[in-house]
Design an enzyme around this catalytic site. Sequence first.
Site, PDB file in Angstrom:
ATOM      1  N   ARG B 123      -2.479  11.838 -19.314  1.00 16.85           N
ATOM      2  CA  ARG B 123      -3.669  11.066 -19.696  1.00 16.85           C
ATOM      3  C   ARG B 123      -3.548   9.595 -19.314  1.00 16.85           C
ATOM      4  NH1 ARG B 123      -3.016  13.915 -24.560  1.00 16.85           N
ATOM      5  NH2 ARG B 123      -4.148  15.893 -24.512  1.00 16.85           N
ATOM      6  N   LYS B 145     -11.952   2.175  -9.158  1.00 14.50           N
ATOM      7  CA  LYS B 145     -12.590   3.469  -8.915  1.00 14.50           C
ATOM      8  C   LYS B 145     -11.628   4.364  -8.160  1.00 14.50           C
ATOM      9  CE  LYS B 145     -17.553   2.662  -8.576  1.00 14.50           C
ATOM     10  NZ  LYS B 145     -18.705   2.900  -7.686  1.00 14.50           N
ATOM     11  N   GLU B 187     -16.778  -3.506   5.720  1.00 19.91           N
ATOM     12  CA  GLU B 187     -16.815  -3.671   4.257  1.00 19.91           C
ATOM     13  C   GLU B 187     -16.664  -5.151   3.878  1.00 19.91           C
ATOM     14  OE1 GLU B 187     -17.378  -1.254   2.014  1.00 19.91           O
ATOM     15  OE2 GLU B 187     -16.649   0.647   2.834  1.00 19.91           O
ATOM     16  N   LYS B 228     -15.294  -9.131  -4.696  1.00 21.94           N
ATOM     17  CA  LYS B 228     -15.360  -7.849  -5.394  1.00 21.94           C
ATOM     18  C   LYS B 228     -14.897  -7.994  -6.835  1.00 21.94           C
ATOM     19  CE  LYS B 228     -14.524  -2.966  -5.420  1.00 21.94           C
ATOM     20  NZ  LYS B 228     -14.288  -1.734  -4.649  1.00 21.94           N
ATOM     21  N   GLU B 238     -19.881   0.111 -13.603  1.00 24.50           N
ATOM     22  CA  GLU B 238     -21.110   0.308 -12.840  1.00 24.50           C
ATOM     23  C   GLU B 238     -22.278   0.768 -13.697  1.00 24.50           C
ATOM     24  OE1 GLU B 238     -20.588   2.057  -8.975  1.00 24.50           O
ATOM     25  OE2 GLU B 238     -22.724   2.438  -8.775  1.00 24.50           O
ATOM     26  N   ARG B 242     -22.664  -3.722 -10.454  1.00 29.91           N
ATOM     27  CA  ARG B 242     -21.655  -3.195  -9.538  1.00 29.91           C
ATOM     28  C   ARG B 242     -22.263  -2.297  -8.468  1.00 29.91           C
ATOM     29  NH1 ARG B 242     -15.504  -1.026 -10.765  1.00 29.91           N
ATOM     30  NH2 ARG B 242     -15.060  -0.419  -8.631  1.00 29.91           N
ATOM     31  N   ASN B 246     -22.661  -0.878  -3.334  1.00 30.63           N
ATOM     32  CA  ASN B 246     -23.042   0.310  -2.557  1.00 30.63           C
ATOM     33  C   ASN B 246     -23.985  -0.029  -1.409  1.00 30.63           C
ATOM     34  OD1 ASN B 246     -21.555   2.134  -4.141  1.00 30.63           O
ATOM     35  ND2 ASN B 246     -23.161   2.101  -5.701  1.00 30.63           N
ATOM     36  N   HIS B 249     -24.195   2.139   1.559  1.00 29.02           N
ATOM     37  CA  HIS B 249     -23.433   3.355   1.274  1.00 29.02           C
ATOM     38  C   HIS B 249     -24.285   4.602   1.067  1.00 29.02           C
ATOM     39  CE1 HIS B 249     -20.039   0.719   1.149  1.00 29.02           C
ATOM     40  NE2 HIS B 249     -19.219   1.697   0.827  1.00 29.02           N
ATOM     41  N   HIS B 253     -23.072   7.400   3.275  1.00 31.39           N
ATOM     42  CA  HIS B 253     -22.554   8.680   2.770  1.00 31.39           C
ATOM     43  C   HIS B 253     -23.316   9.854   3.378  1.00 31.39           C
ATOM     44  CE1 HIS B 253     -20.544   6.964  -1.131  1.00 31.39           C
ATOM     45  NE2 HIS B 253     -19.837   6.756  -0.036  1.00 31.39           N
ATOM     46  N   HIS B 268     -15.475   6.155   7.421  1.00 29.92           N
ATOM     47  CA  HIS B 268     -16.274   5.602   6.313  1.00 29.92           C
ATOM     48  C   HIS B 268     -16.889   4.232   6.646  1.00 29.92           C
ATOM     49  CE1 HIS B 268     -17.452   4.766   2.177  1.00 29.92           C
ATOM     50  NE2 HIS B 268     -16.826   3.603   2.267  1.00 29.92           N
TER      51      HIS B 268
HETATM   52  N1  LIG Z   1     -12.255   3.443  -4.651  1.00 26.98           N
HETATM   53  C1  LIG Z   1     -13.118   2.641  -4.067  1.00 26.98           C
HETATM   54  O1  LIG Z   1     -13.629   1.709  -4.694  1.00 26.98           O
HETATM   55  C2  LIG Z   1     -13.428   2.842  -2.606  1.00 26.98           C
HETATM   56  C3  LIG Z   1     -14.135   1.868  -1.924  1.00 26.98           C
HETATM   57  C4  LIG Z   1     -14.359   2.077  -0.579  1.00 26.98           C
HETATM   58  C5  LIG Z   1     -13.883   3.194   0.061  1.00 26.98           C
HETATM   59  N2  LIG Z   1     -13.215   4.140  -0.657  1.00 26.98           N
HETATM   60  C6  LIG Z   1     -12.685   5.328  -0.012  1.00 26.98           C
HETATM   61  O2  LIG Z   1     -11.713   4.922   0.943  1.00 26.98           O
HETATM   62  C7  LIG Z   1     -11.609   5.913   1.946  1.00 26.98           C
HETATM   63  C8  LIG Z   1     -11.553   5.260   3.280  1.00 26.98           C
HETATM   64  O3  LIG Z   1     -10.422   4.399   3.321  1.00 26.98           O
HETATM   65  P1  LIG Z   1      -9.680   4.108   4.690  1.00 26.98           P
HETATM   66  O4  LIG Z   1     -10.694   3.684   5.680  1.00 26.98           O
HETATM   67  O5  LIG Z   1      -8.546   3.213   4.393  1.00 26.98           O
HETATM   68  O6  LIG Z   1      -9.222   5.559   5.138  1.00 26.98           O
HETATM   69  P2  LIG Z   1      -7.777   6.218   5.280  1.00 26.98           P
HETATM   70  O7  LIG Z   1      -7.009   6.070   4.048  1.00 26.98           O
HETATM   71  O8  LIG Z   1      -8.021   7.584   5.782  1.00 26.98           O
HETATM   72  O9  LIG Z   1      -7.097   5.341   6.402  1.00 26.98           O
HETATM   73  C9  LIG Z   1      -7.647   5.367   7.701  1.00 26.98           C
HETATM   74  C10 LIG Z   1      -6.613   5.833   8.720  1.00 26.98           C
HETATM   75  O10 LIG Z   1      -5.732   4.741   8.994  1.00 26.98           O
HETATM   76  C11 LIG Z   1      -4.397   5.156   8.798  1.00 26.98           C
HETATM   77  N3  LIG Z   1      -3.687   3.976   8.345  1.00 26.98           N
HETATM   78  C12 LIG Z   1      -3.891   3.304   7.189  1.00 26.98           C
HETATM   79  N4  LIG Z   1      -3.124   2.206   7.174  1.00 26.98           N
HETATM   80  C13 LIG Z   1      -2.401   2.199   8.303  1.00 26.98           C
HETATM   81  C14 LIG Z   1      -1.443   1.314   8.858  1.00 26.98           C
HETATM   82  N5  LIG Z   1      -1.107   0.175   8.253  1.00 26.98           N
HETATM   83  N6  LIG Z   1      -0.886   1.641  10.043  1.00 26.98           N
HETATM   84  C15 LIG Z   1      -1.267   2.769  10.682  1.00 26.98           C
HETATM   85  N7  LIG Z   1      -2.184   3.619  10.232  1.00 26.98           N
HETATM   86  C16 LIG Z   1      -2.743   3.329   9.063  1.00 26.98           C
HETATM   87  C17 LIG Z   1      -4.474   6.302   7.837  1.00 26.98           C
HETATM   88  O11 LIG Z   1      -3.348   7.128   7.955  1.00 26.98           O
HETATM   89  C18 LIG Z   1      -5.750   6.985   8.258  1.00 26.98           C
HETATM   90  O12 LIG Z   1      -5.483   7.808   9.359  1.00 26.98           O
HETATM   91  C19 LIG Z   1     -12.793   6.844   1.750  1.00 26.98           C
HETATM   92  O13 LIG Z   1     -12.341   8.045   1.186  1.00 26.98           O
HETATM   93  C20 LIG Z   1     -13.682   6.106   0.767  1.00 26.98           C
HETATM   94  O14 LIG Z   1     -14.437   6.976  -0.055  1.00 26.98           O
HETATM   95  C21 LIG Z   1     -12.990   3.971  -1.970  1.00 26.98           C
HETATM   96 ZN   LIG Z   2     -17.157   1.728   1.245  1.00 29.12          ZN
END
Ligand SMILES: NC(=O)c1ccc[n+]([C@@H]2O[C@H](COP(=O)([O-])OP(=O)(O)OC[C@H]3O[C@@H](n4cnc5c(N)ncnc54)[C@H](O)[C@@H]3O)[C@@H](O)[C@H]2O)c1
Ligand SMILES: [Zn+2]
Lengths: 372, 372
Positions: B123, B145, B187, B228, B238, B242, B246, B249, B253, B268
Site C-alpha cells: 500500500r 501521476k 512537452e 509544472k 486534477e 491541472r 493536457n 493531449h 492520445h 507520445h
Molecule cells: N506521469 C505523467 O505525468 C506523464 C506525463 C507525460 C507522459 N507520460 C508518459 O510517459 C511515456 C513517454 O515517456 P518517454 O517519451 O520518456 O518514453 P520512454 O520511456 O519509452 O522512453 C523513450 C525511449 O527512449 C529510451 N531512452 C530513455 N532515456 C534514454 C537515454 N538516456 N539514453 C538512451 N535511450 C533512452 C527508452 O528506452 C525508450 O526507448 C508515455 O507512456 C506517457 O504516457 C506520463
Molecule cells: Zn505528455
Amino acid sequence: MKTETVTVDLDNRSYDIMIGPQLIARAGALIAKRLPHVRAGIVTDSNIGALHLPELEASLKAAGIASTSIIVEAGEQSKNFPTLETVVDHLLAARLERNDIVIAFGGGVVGDLAGFAAGIVRRGMGFVQIPTSLLAQVDSSVGGKTGINTAQGKNLLGVFCQPQLVLADTDILKTLPEREFRAGYAEMVKYGLINQPDFFHWLEKNRTAVFAGGKERIQAIATACRSKAAVVERDERENGERALLNLGHTFGHALETATGYNAARLVHGEGVAIGMVLAYQFSAWLKLCSAQAAGQVEAHLRAAGLPTQLEDIAGSLPDADTLMNSIAQDKKVSNGALTFILTRGIGKAFIARDVPAAQVRAFLMEKLRSPH
Amino acid sequence: MKTETVTVDLDNRSYDIMIGPQLIARAGALIAKRLPHVRAGIVTDSNIGALHLPELEASLKAAGIASTSIIVEAGEQSKNFPTLETVVDHLLAARLERNDIVIAFGGGVVGDLAGFAAGIVRRGMGFVQIPTSLLAQVDSSVGGKTGINTAQGKNLLGVFCQPQLVLADTDILKTLPEREFRAGYAEMVKYGLINQPDFFHWLEKNRTAVFAGGKERIQAIATACRSKAAVVERDERENGERALLNLGHTFGHALETATGYNAARLVHGEGVAIGMVLAYQFSAWLKLCSAQAAGQVEAHLRAAGLPTQLEDIAGSLPDADTLMNSIAQDKKVSNGALTFILTRGIGKAFIARDVPAAQVRAFLMEKLRSPH
Ligand SMILES: NC(=O)c1ccc[n+]([C@@H]2O[C@H](COP(=O)([O-])OP(=O)(O)OC[C@H]3O[C@@H](n4cnc5c(N)ncnc54)[C@H](O)[C@@H]3O)[C@@H](O)[C@H]2O)c1
Ligand SMILES: [Zn+2]
Ligand SMILES: NC(=O)c1ccc[n+]([C@@H]2O[C@H](COP(=O)([O-])OP(=O)(O)OC[C@H]3O[C@@H](n4cnc5c(N)ncnc54)[C@H](O)[C@@H]3O)[C@@H](O)[C@H]2O)c1
Ligand SMILES: [Zn+2]
C-alpha cells in the site's frame, strides 16, 4: 430498531457508517442524496449475488442510479491479480468515470478487491461499501485499506481508498453462515482486547444476545466501528497506532498461509481468534500479562464457538521454522526486526518493536510440540 | 555547470527536483542523505539498462544502499498489467519494505510503471525518480501521476504517488535518440503555450542552444519543472487547473491509439506536438485565437524537427468517427460532455467544458479531408 450512525472524521474525506435494518432497500436513496448524478459499478461475489443482488439493483434503479454488476467467485482466492484485472476491465468497459462509484457489495474479500479497483481506475473513482458479512461490517469496510494477495503473501498489494459511505445492513446477516458470523465476532472481540476492556466485558455478558440479533447486535457493531474509526482517525496510514488493529493477525496470517487459504480448514476470523489467543499466551510466556488473562480470552472465544488452539485446525500444520518464515514475510516487518502486537492484559495491547524472531520461534516450538 | 533545484511544495510530501550534470554518479549519496537506511528496487528498461545501469548500481553501492534491478522491455507496451505484475513480484520477492524505495530509472514508461508499483506494493513504498528522457525530466517525473494502459486506453489505471526526490541528470540525455529529444521538447514548449508566453519566446530564440546542451538546456528543463510544479501544487489531483497540462493531449492520445502505440509511427511527444497544433487550429476554427498564433506554434515545432500535421504520420489514419470514439473514451470526459483544453493565444490556454462532440468531429473531418 434504530439505525446508528458512526462518523469517520478525516477532514474533507470524512464519511458516515450507517448500521441498522433494511439499508439495502434504502441504499439507492441514501447514495443519491449524498452523491447526486453518479452511476455505479457493483462488485459482488457469487453467494451474495445470488441472494441479494436483485434487491440492491432495484434500490439503485428506484433512486435513478444506473448500475452495472460484476460478480466474482466467492472466496479469498478472488483477491488476486487476474480477478482485479477482470473487475477494472468491466468498470472501464462500462465507461464509468472518476466521479462515478464502485459499490463493494459483499464480505471483506469483495470490499478489499472492489476498493483496490476503485482506487486505481482513472487514478481513483468514488467508492461505497455495503458490507454483508459481520467481519466486513465491523472491520474491513471501515478505514480504507484495500488490496489483494500475491504469491508472497496476504494483502501485499493495495491502496488506501476511503469509502464515501458505508451501509451495514444488519438484516443481511440473516443469510450469513453461522461459522462466518463467529469469524466476524472474533474481530469484534479484538477491539475490546486492544483498548476497550469494558466492551470485552459487555460482550462476555451479551454474547448470546449479539448472536441472536436485535438491538444488542446493532450496538455491538456500532461500538466496534467507533473503536476502529477512532484508531483510523489518529493514524490513517498505519505509521503507528493503527498497527494495534493487527492484534492476533501476525500469527493468524501465518496460519492462513499454512492452511493454503483453504476456507474449509480456516477462515480469516478463525485465524484471528487463534492468533489472538496465541498473542495473549505469547505475552504471558514473556511474562507481560497473566496466564489468567490469556485463559479468559480463550474461554470467551471458545464459548462463542471459535477455534482457539493450533490443534483446532483440521489437518497437519507446518513446523515452527516454516511458520516463522511466513511471519517474517508478513508486512509488519521493519528493517528486518519483528514487530508484534503484545498485551499487558485485557484491553492493554501495545506495539512491541524488535521482538527477537528466536523468541517467537521458541514459543511456537513449544506450542507445536505440546499443545495446551 | 551549476545544478538547479526546483522544489515541489506539497506540505509534508514536498520534494526536490535536482537538474544538472553527473547526477547518476552522485545519486547514491544524494539518496542516502535524504533517506537513510533504505534499500532500493531499481526499475529500468532494456535500453537504459544496457547503457547506464552499472553506473547507477555502483553509485548506490558506494553509498551503502543495497539494490536489486528489474529490467523491463523498452517501449510503451511495457505499461501493461503483466509487466506491472512482474515488477511488483520482483519487489516483493526482494523483500523490500514500506520504507524502502523504488527507483524509476528511465523515461516516462519506466516512471509511470515503477511509480504505480511503488504506490501499490505494501500500500505504498518510498519512490525516487531518475528520469532519463527529456520528456520524463520535464514532465512525467514531476507531479506524481503514475499508471499503465489497458485495452480501453492510455493511463486508465494508476495512482497518485509523489516521488521523494527527482534527479534529472542532463548528461544522460547524450545517449537519448534525437527523435526522443525532440519529443520531449514538445512537452517543454507546452508550458510556454499554456501560461508562460515569455518562455515560449525564449525557446524561439534559444532552441538551438537547448538542443546543443549546456546551460540553456539546464535552464529550460528547470523552467519547465518549475512551471509544472506550480500547477501541481495548486491542484495535485486534477480537480481543476491541472487539466491544462493536457493541452494537445486529447488529440495526441487519439493519434497514439490510432497508430496502435507503434513508436515507429508516432511517439507520445510527437502526438502531443501534432495535438497542440490541432488544439490551436481548432481554437482558431472556433474563432477563439488567431490563425497567426496557430501558425507560430506550428512553425516553432516544425523548426524543432517535430511532426505538426496529420499527414506527417506515416501510414493511413482512421476516419473522424473512429478518432472521435477514442476521444470520447479518453479520461477527460465528465458526465458525457467533452472537456477540451483550448486557447486564446500563446500562453493563454484554458479549460473548455461542454465542447460539443459534433464540433470536434466537424473540425477533424475537415482536417482529414484537406490537410493544411
Ligand atoms: N506521469 C505523467 O505525468 C506523464 C506525463 C507525460 C507522459 N507520460 C508518459 O510517459 C511515456 C513517454 O515517456 P518517454 O517519451 O520518456 O518514453 P520512454 O520511456 O519509452 O522512453 C523513450 C525511449 O527512449 C529510451 N531512452 C530513455 N532515456 C534514454 C537515454 N538516456 N539514453 C538512451 N535511450 C533512452 C527508452 O528506452 C525508450 O526507448 C508515455 O507512456 C506517457 O504516457 C506520463
Ligand atoms: Zn505528455
Ligand atoms: N481491509 C481491511 O481493513 C480488512 C480487515 C479485515 C479483513 N480483511 C479481509 O477481509 C477478508 C475476509 O472477509 P470475510 O470474512 O467477510 O470474507 P468473505 O468476503 O469471503 O465472506 C465470507 C463468506 O461469506 C459469504 N457471505 C458474505 N456475506 C454474506 C451474507 N450476507 N449472506 C450469505 N453469505 C455471505 C461470502 O460469499 C463468503 O463465502 C480477508 O480477505 C481479509 O484479508 C480486510
Ligand atoms: Zn482481520
